[in-house]
Scaffold this active site. Structure first.
Site, PDB file in Angstrom:
ATOM      1  N   CYS A 288       2.971  -5.076   6.620  1.00 17.95           N
ATOM      2  CA  CYS A 288       2.665  -4.742   5.224  1.00 17.95           C
ATOM      3  C   CYS A 288       3.889  -4.142   4.535  1.00 17.95           C
ATOM      4  O   CYS A 288       4.866  -3.779   5.174  1.00 17.95           O
ATOM      5  CB  CYS A 288       1.514  -3.738   5.156  1.00 17.95           C
TER       6      CYS A 288
ATOM      7  N   HIS B 228       0.822  -1.206   0.000  1.00 18.63           N
ATOM      8  CA  HIS B 228       0.000   0.000   0.000  1.00 18.63           C
ATOM      9  C   HIS B 228       0.853   1.253   0.000  1.00 18.63           C
ATOM     10  O   HIS B 228       2.067   1.206   0.229  1.00 18.63           O
ATOM     11  CB  HIS B 228      -0.961   0.006   1.196  1.00 18.63           C
TER      12      HIS B 228
END
Length: 112
Positions: A87, A71
């Protein structure tokens, strides 16, 4: 058609977008901190979201590993660091490019 896939190298903290043997892009990333490491293995892009909000920046590529994704970020100074909850963070401009060039099902390989 030649397969597109993503390779994330945790050691140098980079993401490469490949098409067959050709590298289409090479980008710096942030990865998980020691207490919440980025998983290693072979995954796939499971979902794509535009403007997911908050700390996720402008794009979200959810992985087949539940709770993990690639992301953007609202903290660009974190790129290159080991600071996430597992992440893979990218500069928004970089994740937008990758987002446009991959599909749900694109293979994602993560290793040291």
């Amino acid at each position: 058609m030649t397969e597109r896939y993503i390779v994330i190298r945790k050691g140098p903290r980079t993401l490469e977008l490949h098409e067959g043997n050709r590298v289409l892009g090479h980008y710096p990333v942030a990865i998980g901190k020691p207490s919440t490491p980025t998983p290693e293995g072979i995954f796939a892009v499971a979902v794509k979201r535009v403007h997911p909000g908050g700390v996720f920046g402008s794009r979200w590529l959810g992985l087949s590993a539940p709770g993990y994704g690639i992301h953007g970020t609202n903290n660009p100074a974190s790129i290159g660091q080991t600071v996430s909850m597992g992440c893979i963070r990218m500069h928004n401009r970089d994740v937008e490019r990758v987002f446009d060039l991959v599909q749900v099902g694109t293979r994602v390989i993560i290793y040291r």
